[in-house]
Design a protein around this motif. Structure first.
Motif, short mmCIF file in Angstrom:
data_model
loop_
_atom_site.label_atom_id
_atom_site.label_comp_id
_atom_site.label_asym_id
_atom_site.label_seq_id
_atom_site.Cartn_x
_atom_site.Cartn_y
_atom_site.Cartn_z
N THR A 38 0.80 -1.23 0.00
CA THR A 38 0.00 0.00 0.00
C THR A 38 0.83 1.27 0.00
O THR A 38 0.29 2.35 -0.25
N ASP A 39 2.17 1.22 0.27
CA ASP A 39 2.96 2.46 0.23
C ASP A 39 4.19 2.34 -0.67
O ASP A 39 5.06 3.19 -0.65
N ASN A 40 4.23 1.27 -1.46
CA ASN A 40 5.29 1.09 -2.45
C ASN A 40 6.69 1.18 -1.84
O ASN A 40 7.60 1.76 -2.40
N ASP A 41 6.83 0.58 -0.65
CA ASP A 41 8.16 0.57 -0.03
C ASP A 41 8.84 -0.78 -0.21
O ASP A 41 9.87 -1.06 0.38
N GLY A 42 8.22 -1.60 -1.05
CA GLY A 42 8.79 -2.91 -1.32
C GLY A 42 8.39 -3.96 -0.32
O GLY A 42 8.71 -5.13 -0.47
N SER A 43 7.68 -3.55 0.73
CA SER A 43 7.25 -4.49 1.76
C SER A 43 5.74 -4.61 1.70
O SER A 43 5.02 -3.62 1.70
N TYR A 44 5.29 -5.84 1.67
CA TYR A 44 3.85 -6.08 1.59
C TYR A 44 3.25 -6.04 2.99
O TYR A 44 3.01 -7.06 3.62
N GLU A 45 3.05 -4.81 3.49
CA GLU A 45 2.45 -4.70 4.82
C GLU A 45 0.95 -5.02 4.81
O GLU A 45 0.35 -5.26 5.85
N GLU A 46 0.32 -5.06 3.64
CA GLU A 46 -1.09 -5.47 3.56
C GLU A 46 -1.33 -6.11 2.21
O GLU A 46 -0.89 -5.61 1.18
N VAL A 47 -1.97 -7.24 2.20
CA VAL A 47 -2.36 -7.92 0.98
C VAL A 47 -3.86 -8.19 1.05
O VAL A 47 -4.34 -8.81 2.00
N ASN A 48 -4.59 -7.69 0.07
CA ASN A 48 -6.03 -7.94 -0.02
C ASN A 48 -6.26 -8.84 -1.22
O ASN A 48 -6.03 -8.44 -2.36
N GLU A 49 -6.69 -10.05 -0.98
CA GLU A 49 -6.88 -11.00 -2.07
C GLU A 49 -8.35 -11.36 -2.20
O GLU A 49 -9.00 -11.76 -1.23
N TYR A 50 -8.88 -11.18 -3.42
CA TYR A 50 -10.27 -11.49 -3.73
C TYR A 50 -10.31 -12.74 -4.61
O TYR A 50 -9.55 -12.83 -5.60
N THR A 51 -11.19 -13.67 -4.30
CA THR A 51 -11.34 -14.90 -5.07
C THR A 51 -12.80 -15.05 -5.47
O THR A 51 -13.71 -14.84 -4.64
N TYR A 52 -13.06 -15.43 -6.73
CA TYR A 52 -14.41 -15.52 -7.24
C TYR A 52 -14.66 -16.92 -7.80
O TYR A 52 -13.79 -17.50 -8.46
N GLU A 53 -15.86 -17.45 -7.54
CA GLU A 53 -16.27 -18.74 -8.08
C GLU A 53 -17.63 -18.58 -8.76
O GLU A 53 -18.43 -17.72 -8.37
N TYR A 54 -17.87 -19.45 -9.76
CA TYR A 54 -19.08 -19.34 -10.56
C TYR A 54 -19.78 -20.70 -10.63
O TYR A 54 -19.15 -21.75 -10.50
N ASP A 55 -21.09 -20.67 -10.81
CA ASP A 55 -21.82 -21.92 -10.97
C ASP A 55 -21.76 -22.38 -12.42
O ASP A 55 -21.07 -21.79 -13.25
N ASP A 56 -22.50 -23.45 -12.73
CA ASP A 56 -22.42 -24.03 -14.07
C ASP A 56 -22.94 -23.08 -15.15
O ASP A 56 -22.62 -23.25 -16.34
N ASP A 57 -23.73 -22.10 -14.76
CA ASP A 57 -24.24 -21.11 -15.72
C ASP A 57 -23.44 -19.82 -15.67
O ASP A 57 -23.90 -18.78 -16.16
N ASP A 58 -22.25 -19.87 -15.07
CA ASP A 58 -21.35 -18.72 -14.96
C ASP A 58 -21.97 -17.56 -14.21
O ASP A 58 -21.66 -16.40 -14.47
N ARG A 59 -22.81 -17.87 -13.25
CA ARG A 59 -23.30 -16.84 -12.34
C ARG A 59 -22.39 -16.82 -11.11
O ARG A 59 -22.01 -17.87 -10.60
N LEU A 60 -22.07 -15.63 -10.65
CA LEU A 60 -21.17 -15.51 -9.51
C LEU A 60 -21.83 -16.13 -8.28
O LEU A 60 -22.85 -15.66 -7.79
N SER A 61 -21.25 -17.22 -7.78
CA SER A 61 -21.86 -17.95 -6.67
C SER A 61 -21.11 -17.76 -5.35
O SER A 61 -21.71 -17.92 -4.28
N TYR A 62 -19.84 -17.45 -5.43
CA TYR A 62 -19.06 -17.33 -4.19
C TYR A 62 -17.98 -16.28 -4.40
O TYR A 62 -17.32 -16.22 -5.44
N GLU A 63 -17.79 -15.45 -3.38
CA GLU A 63 -16.79 -14.39 -3.42
C GLU A 63 -16.11 -14.35 -2.05
O GLU A 63 -16.78 -14.36 -1.02
N ARG A 64 -14.80 -14.32 -2.07
CA ARG A 64 -14.04 -14.34 -0.81
C ARG A 64 -13.00 -13.24 -0.85
O ARG A 64 -12.26 -13.08 -1.82
#
Length: 837
Positions: A38-64
């Motif tokens: 978050t401050d470009n100092d080369g150190s990852y003091e915070e990581v926000n990771e988003y993950t998305y899953e979809y059902d068989d009809d490609d509807r967004l079913s799960y978000e983390r």
């Protein structure tokens, strides 16, 4: 593969709605999005990771979403799960937040840190009609806050009203109400938004905010005007205006936006500038935001830079202060679309866009449906039924036979020109009267009646409808001579009587009146007036009896061409949603709204925003049944024109205050001769009732009738019951005073009693005329009635001559009267009551 028509028949006339993945870009779905450093100092003091899953009809079913804060070794996770119905509409969304990599169970009871659950409800047109939000903020498994939204829509499916009921502590008591209304222009742009908020649920709005939106010819928003009435005194306390100015490139893309905000005096308070640049493939590659929040000429500048790989966004860099140093990064990972996301037949529709046969370009959601050819061209789930020939406009005049065109071979003759079709004058401005509930079949039967109250012949049609608002059975055409009366038993005259939910009488004159009477032979019956005045505003349910002895039933009719989503607000601060189809009918008990459980704590309710809806209310016991019309009428003067002898009968009354403000009732009793007796005052708080049996209300013992004068408008009714609990009858008592009226039936298989009072202090001359069904006068009588005096008796005792062949009585007076009639069966089991019509 084609879907079964039986499953999807209900959707045949509905607009198809497809739920597409919300993160789709260039036919690829987003899998992960990661924000780091978050401050470009080369150190990852915070990581926000988003993950998305979809059902068989490609509807967004799960978000983390997972926040990893390295400096404190803390992790916070938010997970969102979604489910959809068979049409792709989202029906549930549950968001759970918790620290750590696994869900902690703080209380060892299977619950977690916090949860928000959204439940979506849709109407028959697939429009969202209700949203319930339940928030469990402490993870104890119980919602701490509940928010309920009820939505109304226009004919294009756009939301016009959002009624939000807020329960901050989930104690089933309404704490606040927020009402938002919207209007739109012909292009579908929102042009106004009004927000009214009752923050303490005292029945009065605390503030009103109004937003007006203005667009240019291209549909771009160029101005928002906001007026704030902070104390709801009708005066604007603050104003704000925001204007948008756009600059476009040669291809029409907006590349620069200037936003200006002005205060109550029109002075510039803030300026925001947004500039975008694109690559040759029209991908956004740079965005600069300049913000001057206090109009001092000093701008804070931030910029965003985007990179793409294979047409997909893979990187976003945020430069805070636009100093050339990237403070944070966002990386994107995508996956290829599955086979459902490819347009295989070249018709511009994919399977995930509703194409039910992606190998045939003639079949897609935009195709024209061919009726009854065995093919579902437009993918709505059914092969369209061919229209009834009577629904086809053969002469091209804009009217079909089922729309009243009685000469569909001649365009010069149609309902718009007053063309005379033999014995039925088909007029554009025909008069409609409703019989709002029909029960015919098994043990029940229904009788309806229409009376011509004029000296001219009237032509009309009885039109039956089922609960879905569809025309059923046969129409019955009648011609009524002057003062003639027509009585119909539904089971004897209509070919499919059990299908009928209600009946409309459409005629060429408003000079008609009538009633509906439905009954179980030998057990009980009820009569209510036919309805000609259509509701505007709320409907008042002035009394509810829902316990082990009594039940309360409601019957509603939607007289409009649009679906109605009705919010019933009950006096225990709960609310229930009832949906009525266009022209639809619905009958239900109060306990049905509560999973068939009696609700002894309920006393009254209000059906909100019931424009175009009519109905009635029933009260039933073991062998007793009575009912009244549901109305939005109120009055400051209410009349209860009869108190029955307490030896064999009891008299019950209700006076209901439908507003949040308290009012004072003055009860003025009279003798039959018009002598005023001692009055009494009663304070009625908001939404309270003055209710009880007259012998227990403290009226003087020789009281024969009484008047209630209220400082605020009220509504109410009167009931009569036999001491042996076999008979019950009642009628609404609001706005029933008149100088002329109808006692609509003289009972032939029992007895009829009529009563009326002179509500003025001057003597009245009352003329009574007995008619038979053909409109012939059987006998006439004139009586004098002193001021505030009452007359009660059987018709045969009032008229001097024999009136055995008479079927109803008309009255007229030079003073206003309030009257009613009771009809009882000879077996002393059934009773019904009607006010003077």
């Amino acid at each position: 593969m084609k879907k079964s028509c039986a499953v999807f028949l209900v959707m045949m006339f509905c607009v198809c709605i497809t739920s597409l993945p919300v993160f789709a870009e260039n036919n690829e779905w987003l899998l992960t999005k990661t924000q780091t450093d978050t401050d470009n100092d080369g150190s990852y003091e915070e990581v926000n990771e988003y993950t998305y899953e979809y059902d068989d009809d490609d509807r967004l079913s799960y978000e983390r979403k997972e926040w990893i804060i390295e400096s404190s070794s803390a992790t916070v996770i938010t997970a969102i799960g979604r489910t959809y119905d068979i049409y792709g509409n989202k029906i549930t969304e549950q968001e759970t937040s918790y620290p750590g990599s696994t869900r902690p169970d703080w209380t060892n009871d299977g619950t977690f840190y916090s949860e928000i659950t959204n439940t979506y409800t849709y109407g028959s047109s697939r429009n969202l009609i209700a949203l319930t939000i339940r928030a469990d903020t402490n993870g104890d498994g119980t919602a701490d806050e509940v928010y309920e939204h009820i939505y109304d829509h226009d004919t294009n499916g756009r939301v016009t009203t959002d009624r939000e009921v807020i329960d901050y502590d989930n104690d089933a008591a309404r704490d606040a109400v927020k009402l938002t209304t919207y209007t739109y222009d012909a292009d579908g742009n929102k042009v106004s938004e009004q927000i009214k908020s009752d923050n303490d649920n005292d029945g009065s709005f605390d503030y009103i905010y109004f937003y007006a939106y203005i667009y240019d010819d291209s549909g771009n928003l160029i101005r928002i005007n906001i007026a704030y009435d902070d104390d709801n005194d009708g005066m604007t306390d603050r104003k704000k205006a925001t204007t948008y100015t756009y600059t476009s490139d040669v291809s029409g893309k907006i590349i620069h936006t200037r936003t200006e905000s002005r205060d109550n005096n029109g002075l510039l308070t803030a300026v925001k500038l947004n500039t975008k640049t694109y690559d040759i493939e029209d991908n956004l590659i740079n965005e600069t935001n300049e913000t001057d929040n206090n109009n001092d000429g000093i701008f804070i500048v931030d910029s965003l830079s985007y990179r793409y790989t294979g047409g997909q966004r893979t990187y976003l860099g945020y430069d805070q202060g636009d100093d050339g140093s990237i403070e944070s990064y966002t990386y994107y990972e995508w996956r290829q679309a599955n086979g459902n996301d490819v347009d295989n037949d070249g018709d511009t529709y994919k399977e995930n866009q509703g194409d039910c046969d992606d190998t045939d370009a003639t079949i897609n959601p935009g195709a024209v449906e061919i009726c009854e050819d065995g093919i579902d061209q437009d993918c709505d789930g059914c092969d369209l039924e061919c229209p009834d020939p009577l629904d086809v406009d053969d002469d091209g005049d804009g009217y079909t036979e089922n729309q009243g065109d009685c000469d569909d071979d001649d365009p010069a003759n149609n309902p718009g020109d007053g063309f005379n079709c033999g014995d039925w004058i088909d007029q554009e401005d025909s008069y409609k009267m409703y019989y709002p509930h029909v029960a015919s079949g098994e043990e029940w039967e229904t009788e309806i009646c229409v009376i011509n109250t004029s000296n001219n012949t009237i032509n009309g049609v009885f039109k039956p409808y089922n609960d879905a608002g569809e025309s059923v059975s046969i129409d019955i055409t009648v011609s009524l001579e002057p003062n003639a009366r027509k009585e119909i038993t539904i089971g004897n005259e209509f070919n499919t009587p059990s299908d009928i939910g209600y009946i409309m009488f459409e005629s060429d004159s408003e000079n008609v009146t009538g009633y509906t009477k439905f009954y179980k032979a030998g057990k009980h019956r009820v009569a209510v007036p036919a309805v000609a005045d259509i509701t505007t505003g709320d409907l008042y349910i002035s009394h509810i009896a829902s316990n082990n002895k009594w039940w309360t039933g409601i019957s509603l009719v939607n007289t409009t061409s649009t679906e109605k989503n009705l919010l019933i607000e009950l006096d225990d601060n709960s609310s229930k949603l009832v949906t009525l189809a266009a022209y639809g009918h619905k009958a239900f008990s109060i306990k049905f709204l509560y999973d068939n459980t009696p609700q002894d704590q309920l006393n009254s309710a209000i059906i909100k925003d019931a424009d175009g809806v009519i109905g009635l209310e029933l009260f039933g016991g073991t062998n007793q049944l009575s009912g009244i019309l549901l109305k939005n009428d109120t009055a400051t003067d209410m009349y209860y024109p009869h108190i029955a002898s307490p030896d064999n009968w009891w008299t019950g009354i209700v006076a209901y205050n439908p507003s949040a403000s308290s009012c004072t009732l003055t009860i003025n009793p009279y003798t039959a001769q018009g002598l005023a007796l001692a009055s009494q005052d009663v304070i009625l708080r908001g939404y309270e009732k003055y209710v009880g049996i007259t012998t227990e209300l403290g009226l003087p013992p020789n009281s024969e009738w009484f008047q209630i004068q209220a400082t605020n408008p009220i509504t109410g009714f009167e009931l009569f019951g036999s001491s042996n609990s076999n008979r019950l009858a009642g009628y609404t008592g609001v706005n029933i005073s008149k100088t002329d009226g109808i006692f609509s039936k003289i009972e032939t298989a029992g007895w009829t009693g009529i009563a009326f009072v002179n509500i003025g202090n001057s003597s009245a001359t009352v003329n009574l005329t007995a008619y038979d069904d053909s409109g012939q006068v059987i006998d006439a009588e004139s009586i004098s009635l002193a001021g505030y005096a009452k007359m009660v008796g059987n018709p045969e005792s009032i008229f001097e001559n024999d009136i055995t062949s008479a079927t109803y009585i008309a009255y007229s007076s030079d003073q206003e009267l309030v009257g009613f009639q009771l009809n009882g069966s000879s077996d002393k089991m059934m009773l019904d009551g009607l006010p003077g019509l």
